[in-house]
Scaffold this motif. Sequence first.
Motif, short mmCIF file in Angstrom:
data_model
loop_
_atom_site.label_atom_id
_atom_site.label_comp_id
_atom_site.label_asym_id
_atom_site.label_seq_id
_atom_site.Cartn_x
_atom_site.Cartn_y
_atom_site.Cartn_z
N LEU A 565 -18.58 -1.62 -4.84
CA LEU A 565 -18.99 -2.16 -6.13
C LEU A 565 -18.41 -1.29 -7.24
CD1 LEU A 565 -22.76 -2.80 -5.32
CD2 LEU A 565 -20.85 -4.37 -5.02
N THR A 566 -18.13 -1.94 -8.38
CA THR A 566 -17.63 -1.18 -9.54
C THR A 566 -18.49 -1.49 -10.75
OG1 THR A 566 -16.07 -2.94 -10.09
CG2 THR A 566 -15.25 -1.12 -8.74
N GLU A 567 -18.73 -0.48 -11.55
CA GLU A 567 -19.46 -0.61 -12.80
C GLU A 567 -18.56 -0.02 -13.88
OE1 GLU A 567 -23.54 1.26 -14.45
OE2 GLU A 567 -23.76 0.08 -12.60
N LEU A 568 -17.78 -0.91 -14.51
CA LEU A 568 -16.69 -0.47 -15.38
C LEU A 568 -16.94 -0.87 -16.83
CD1 LEU A 568 -13.72 -1.53 -13.07
CD2 LEU A 568 -14.90 0.66 -13.17
N PRO A 569 -16.29 -0.17 -17.78
CA PRO A 569 -16.50 -0.49 -19.19
C PRO A 569 -15.93 -1.86 -19.55
CG PRO A 569 -15.52 1.69 -18.90
CD PRO A 569 -15.46 1.02 -17.59
N ASP A 570 -16.56 -2.53 -20.55
CA ASP A 570 -16.00 -3.77 -21.09
C ASP A 570 -14.72 -3.49 -21.85
OD1 ASP A 570 -17.85 -5.45 -20.02
OD2 ASP A 570 -19.20 -5.32 -21.74
N GLU A 571 -14.75 -2.41 -22.64
CA GLU A 571 -13.60 -2.10 -23.48
C GLU A 571 -12.57 -1.31 -22.70
OE1 GLU A 571 -15.08 0.01 -26.84
OE2 GLU A 571 -16.40 -1.60 -27.50
N GLU A 572 -11.31 -1.47 -23.12
CA GLU A 572 -10.21 -0.77 -22.45
C GLU A 572 -10.33 0.74 -22.69
OE1 GLU A 572 -5.69 -0.56 -23.52
OE2 GLU A 572 -6.05 -2.39 -22.39
N GLN A 573 -10.16 1.52 -21.62
CA GLN A 573 -10.26 2.98 -21.68
C GLN A 573 -8.96 3.56 -21.12
OE1 GLN A 573 -13.08 5.37 -22.48
NE2 GLN A 573 -11.15 6.42 -22.61
N GLN A 574 -8.21 4.32 -21.92
CA GLN A 574 -6.93 4.89 -21.51
C GLN A 574 -7.06 6.40 -21.30
OE1 GLN A 574 -3.96 3.25 -21.15
NE2 GLN A 574 -4.76 1.24 -21.69
N ILE A 575 -6.41 6.92 -20.24
CA ILE A 575 -6.31 8.36 -20.00
C ILE A 575 -4.86 8.71 -19.73
CG2 ILE A 575 -8.66 8.75 -19.18
CD1 ILE A 575 -7.64 8.44 -16.34
N PHE A 576 -4.46 9.93 -20.12
CA PHE A 576 -3.07 10.37 -20.00
C PHE A 576 -2.96 11.23 -18.74
CE2 PHE A 576 1.01 10.53 -21.71
CZ PHE A 576 1.54 11.81 -21.57
N VAL A 577 -2.50 10.60 -17.64
CA VAL A 577 -2.46 11.26 -16.34
C VAL A 577 -1.21 10.86 -15.59
CG1 VAL A 577 -4.98 11.36 -16.14
CG2 VAL A 577 -3.75 9.37 -15.27
N ASN A 578 -0.99 11.53 -14.46
CA ASN A 578 0.00 11.09 -13.49
C ASN A 578 -0.67 10.02 -12.63
OD1 ASN A 578 1.25 11.06 -10.72
ND2 ASN A 578 2.70 12.43 -11.74
N ARG A 579 -0.24 8.75 -12.77
CA ARG A 579 -0.92 7.63 -12.12
C ARG A 579 -1.00 7.82 -10.59
NH1 ARG A 579 -1.85 2.09 -12.83
NH2 ARG A 579 -0.96 2.10 -14.93
#
Length: 700
Positions: A565-579
């Motif tokens: 199961l996932t409980e994720l944000p409605d709004e887009e959330q960006q992080i700066f990482v090595n994918r």
Amino acid sequence: MALINHHSVRFFILIISLIALLISSCEKNDDKDLSEDYYDKAIITANKRFGFYYEGKAFNYLDSTYRHAKELTVNERFKFYGFYCGYYYQAVKDYSKAMAYADSMVWIIEESNNESKMVKQHAQAYYSKGDVYFAAGNYEDAYKYYFKTKVIAKELDQCTLSEYSYRLGMVLYKQKRFRSAADNFKITFAQANNCKPVFPVFWRQQEVLNNIALSYTKANMPDSALVYYTKALKFIDLNEHKYKVNANTYRVARGVVYGNMGDIYMQKGNLDTAEELFKKSIINNSAPLTDLADGQLTRIKLARLYKQQNRRDAFRQTLNSVKGGMDSVYNADVKMNWYGLMSDYYRSLNEPRQALEHLLTYNLLKDSIQKSNEGLIGGDVNAQLLGLEKEYEIDILRKNSQLQQMYLVVAVIFTLMILVIVFLVFKNGQRSKRSLIELWELNDQINQQKKTLEKTLDSLEQSSKEKDRILHTVAHDLRNPIGGIAALSGLMLDNGENTSEQEEVFSLIRNTSKDTLILINELLEAAHGNLLELTNKQWVDVNSLLSNNADLLQFKAQEKNQRILTELPDEEQQIFVNREKMSRVISNLISNAIKFSPEQTDILIRACNSKGKLIISVSDQGIGIPDELKEKIFDMFTTAKRPGTSGEKPFGLGLNISYEIVRAHKGRLWFENNPGAGVTFYIELPTGNQQPQYSGNTEH
């Protein structure tokens, strides 16, 4: 594949038949054989004379045109075969004949020895075969041909790839994975921007905008849906003057959007606006050469609105209008809903016999529709496509087996040579040490000991380097043949003709090979020392990162009847990482949760903001971590290793690698035992976004 925005057969066939023009919109080759327009002229003539080329005289005209043509190019014959395939697939529903013409599309390209110049047509032929298989309910073969097209399309432009993304979005929608479907439709729209600006491309893009909105509607995201419905209408207005087609075409497109927008306002309780939109939709799709099936569906929606308002006369009058069109335009959903609403109507009149008769028919139709969709909804298109990709990789490995064997022999010889050299170096070092002691023992014993120690340290350092080199070489060259063993044993297991004893042996070989591969990969990464090298960092969407990893591991969880199961944000959330590296961390945590949790339990993945930090958590209902192992859990080659709940083997490297990756991103990885049972691992990463709101749990 049927359009999810309820376009009728008539208008969907329009797009199927214009696919040949869509290929031309992607084509940039000026070769004469690919630019003839005999078929295109015939289509235009049929439209001018008869209004629509799949009806009566129009079809006969096109059929006669093809049969009396004296000299057709390969590309023109390909287009006519595509026309016949679309006709029998959509208009007649004769899938055997449709498949015969789809096979002819493939055959004519292969027989022409012109495959290198007709790669796009080859891809379209595979699309057609996949579509016919899909319509016939043969989803496994459909996915195979979609995957074949993906393999071909890797060498092509984004325009051709948009066809693959579109079909994947359609499958995900039918499987009720609406957010994933919306994401694929967005990709389709972006990829289609690379096509030439012709009418079929415009028609597909306006449809895709509507499909995105409809996906958000089904995902209970009405505000996002309204945004894309508005975009669809603006897109139609912006492009209407560019293409000279029948005016009813644009009426159909707007009518479909109006009807779908009405659903949103009805959900919001704005019934007056919903009624106005439904009526506009019905007006647009009630005239000849419009989408009569969509008009029927919208009348069903309007009837529900009148029922909600308790406007009995308007309710019955609308149902009567639906009944009047059911004989001429058959639609299973319309018929099912009509019987359900009529049952409600008779129940409101206190006529239980009539209400029961209609209710029984409604239930029969509903069961029939659900049964026809069971094979699709129960599947996982991503898992099946991943399996096909593995089969493709195995085929490549099989073709390169001789080369791999040669590499293995060379690696063994090279390893033996290195061992001999190391032995000689060691022996020479020992002799040198003894000679130096004898020469300098009386004169400068202290200096001699210093030099001896320095040489010894140099020798140890060299030996350590050689050891790492040997480890890396052997592990790297063993990985491919062991991977081949795992793949081949998997094929043997799928043979279906094995005895139970053979099944047990093949299963043991495959599981042992997979465990060995995991250990080799972790040893390579640990020995290579590249965990802290964070090149290729980029902005990554958190929801996409977590959903993709959850989807990829869903099949593994299903082996133990577990849910992710996932409980994720409605709004887009960006992080700066090595994918790649961060995906490795998420995958490790989910895999551990599956391994150490009993059957029929849930694994919950969450993401949220807290004080300017992104917090990702993976929680299970497993066996937890004892106090005596807590201090050792993140050590390399830790002794805190335990088998999984189903006897899965541990290796002791995954959490150490994950810890180092998170630390290299200036983040933090820790865990806490849950009250009762299980453990939760937390990842904290820096971010500057505002805290989003949850939309609830989603099962993958």
